[in-house]
Design a protein around this motif. Structure first.
Motif, PDB file in Angstrom:
ATOM      1  N   MET A   1      -0.958  -2.133  -0.581  1.00 20.89           N
ATOM      2  CA  MET A   1      -2.109  -2.970  -0.325  1.00 20.89           C
ATOM      3  C   MET A   1      -3.333  -2.253  -0.890  1.00 20.89           C
ATOM      4  N   ASP A   2      -4.123  -2.971  -1.656  1.00 19.45           N
ATOM      5  CA  ASP A   2      -5.327  -2.371  -2.226  1.00 19.45           C
ATOM      6  C   ASP A   2      -6.431  -2.276  -1.168  1.00 19.45           C
ATOM      7  N   LYS A   3      -7.534  -1.631  -1.541  1.00 15.14           N
ATOM      8  CA  LYS A   3      -8.635  -1.396  -0.597  1.00 15.14           C
ATOM      9  C   LYS A   3      -9.180  -2.698  -0.034  1.00 15.14           C
ATOM     10  N   GLN A   4      -9.319  -3.712  -0.870  1.00 11.26           N
ATOM     11  CA  GLN A   4      -9.829  -5.000  -0.394  1.00 11.26           C
ATOM     12  C   GLN A   4      -8.862  -5.612   0.614  1.00 11.26           C
ATOM     13  N   ALA A  25      -7.877   1.293  17.764  1.00 11.81           N
ATOM     14  CA  ALA A  25      -7.277   0.446  16.728  1.00 11.81           C
ATOM     15  C   ALA A  25      -7.695   0.926  15.339  1.00 11.81           C
ATOM     16  N   ARG A  26      -8.963   1.277  15.177  1.00 11.06           N
ATOM     17  CA  ARG A  26      -9.435   1.790  13.883  1.00 11.06           C
ATOM     18  C   ARG A  26      -8.672   3.046  13.487  1.00 11.06           C
ATOM     19  N   ALA A  27      -8.403   3.912  14.452  1.00 14.03           N
ATOM     20  CA  ALA A  27      -7.685   5.158  14.167  1.00 14.03           C
ATOM     21  C   ALA A  27      -6.255   4.865  13.713  1.00 14.03           C
ATOM     22  N   VAL A  28      -5.588   3.938  14.366  1.00 12.23           N
ATOM     23  CA  VAL A  28      -4.221   3.560  13.976  1.00 12.23           C
ATOM     24  C   VAL A  28      -4.226   2.963  12.571  1.00 12.23           C
ATOM     25  N   LEU A  29      -5.158   2.068  12.314  1.00 14.37           N
ATOM     26  CA  LEU A  29      -5.264   1.451  10.996  1.00 14.37           C
ATOM     27  C   LEU A  29      -5.573   2.500   9.926  1.00 14.37           C
ATOM     28  N   ALA A  30      -6.513   3.394  10.211  1.00 13.12           N
ATOM     29  CA  ALA A  30      -6.906   4.411   9.228  1.00 13.12           C
ATOM     30  C   ALA A  30      -5.719   5.290   8.848  1.00 13.12           C
ATOM     31  N   GLU A  31      -4.923   5.678   9.812  1.00 10.52           N
ATOM     32  CA  GLU A  31      -3.762   6.516   9.526  1.00 10.52           C
ATOM     33  C   GLU A  31      -2.760   5.771   8.647  1.00 10.52           C
ATOM     34  N   ASN A  32      -2.515   4.514   8.955  1.00  5.76           N
ATOM     35  CA  ASN A  32      -1.588   3.737   8.130  1.00  5.76           C
ATOM     36  C   ASN A  32      -2.135   3.522   6.726  1.00  5.76           C
ATOM     37  N   PHE A  33      -3.414   3.254   6.600  1.00  4.50           N
ATOM     38  CA  PHE A  33      -4.013   3.063   5.280  1.00  4.50           C
ATOM     39  C   PHE A  33      -3.979   4.362   4.475  1.00  4.50           C
ATOM     40  N   ARG A  34      -4.204   5.487   5.153  1.00  7.99           N
ATOM     41  CA  ARG A  34      -4.149   6.783   4.471  1.00  7.99           C
ATOM     42  C   ARG A  34      -2.748   6.994   3.887  1.00  7.99           C
ATOM     43  N   LYS A  35      -1.730   6.689   4.669  1.00  9.53           N
ATOM     44  CA  LYS A  35      -0.350   6.844   4.184  1.00  9.53           C
ATOM     45  C   LYS A  35      -0.073   5.892   3.020  1.00  9.53           C
ATOM     46  N   GLN A  36      -0.606   4.680   3.081  1.00 16.51           N
ATOM     47  CA  GLN A  36      -0.448   3.745   1.969  1.00 16.51           C
ATOM     48  C   GLN A  36      -1.110   4.307   0.719  1.00 16.51           C
ATOM     49  N   VAL A  38      -1.652   7.354  -0.204  1.00 15.68           N
ATOM     50  CA  VAL A  38      -0.972   8.497  -0.808  1.00 15.68           C
ATOM     51  C   VAL A  38       0.495   8.217  -1.110  1.00 15.68           C
ATOM     52  N   GLY A  39       0.942   6.996  -0.782  1.00 15.29           N
ATOM     53  CA  GLY A  39       2.296   6.599  -1.141  1.00 15.29           C
ATOM     54  C   GLY A  39       3.391   7.044  -0.189  1.00 15.29           C
ATOM     55  N   THR A  40       3.034   7.398   1.041  1.00 19.28           N
ATOM     56  CA  THR A  40       4.047   7.843   1.999  1.00 19.28           C
ATOM     57  C   THR A  40       4.312   6.831   3.103  1.00 19.28           C
ATOM     58  N   PHE A  41       3.683   5.667   3.035  1.00 16.16           N
ATOM     59  CA  PHE A  41       3.866   4.634   4.052  1.00 16.16           C
ATOM     60  C   PHE A  41       5.277   4.082   3.947  1.00 16.16           C
ATOM     61  N   SER A  42       5.973   3.993   5.082  1.00 17.77           N
ATOM     62  CA  SER A  42       7.380   3.595   5.073  1.00 17.77           C
ATOM     63  C   SER A  42       7.674   2.529   6.126  1.00 17.77           C
ATOM     64  N   LYS A  43       8.908   2.081   6.119  1.00 19.43           N
ATOM     65  CA  LYS A  43       9.347   1.113   7.130  1.00 19.43           C
ATOM     66  C   LYS A  43       9.185   1.703   8.530  1.00 19.43           C
TER      67      LYS A  43
END
Length: 78
Positions: A1-4, A25-36, A38-43
């Protein structure tokens, strides 16, 4: 997912979060976006995100958010 897309998703979620739970909620979202980013976001991240976020949502918004998260998480089904 891109920044937009991340911004739109975050806004969608934050509009449905219980009063006083926005920062969590912002903290949970930020962590998931950070992983996205850097390419480490997974199932596993998707599966961990859902229960965390459900505890923060307004009860009448849970089904709506689950449906949207299911659409976004389709990319991580493999």
């Amino acid at each position: 997912m891109d920044k937009q897309g991340q911004d739109m998703f975050a806004q969608f979620i934050l509009q449905r979060v219980q009063e006083g739970k926005e920062e969590e909620a912002r903290a949970v979202l930020a962590e998931n976006f950070r992983k996205q980013d850097v390419g480490t976001f997974s199932k596993n991240d998707v599966e961990g995100f859902i229960p965390k976020m459900l505890t923060l949502l307004k009860p009448d918004k849970v089904a709506e958010v689950q449906a949207v998260v299911a659409q976004f998480s389709g990319n991580f089904g493999q």
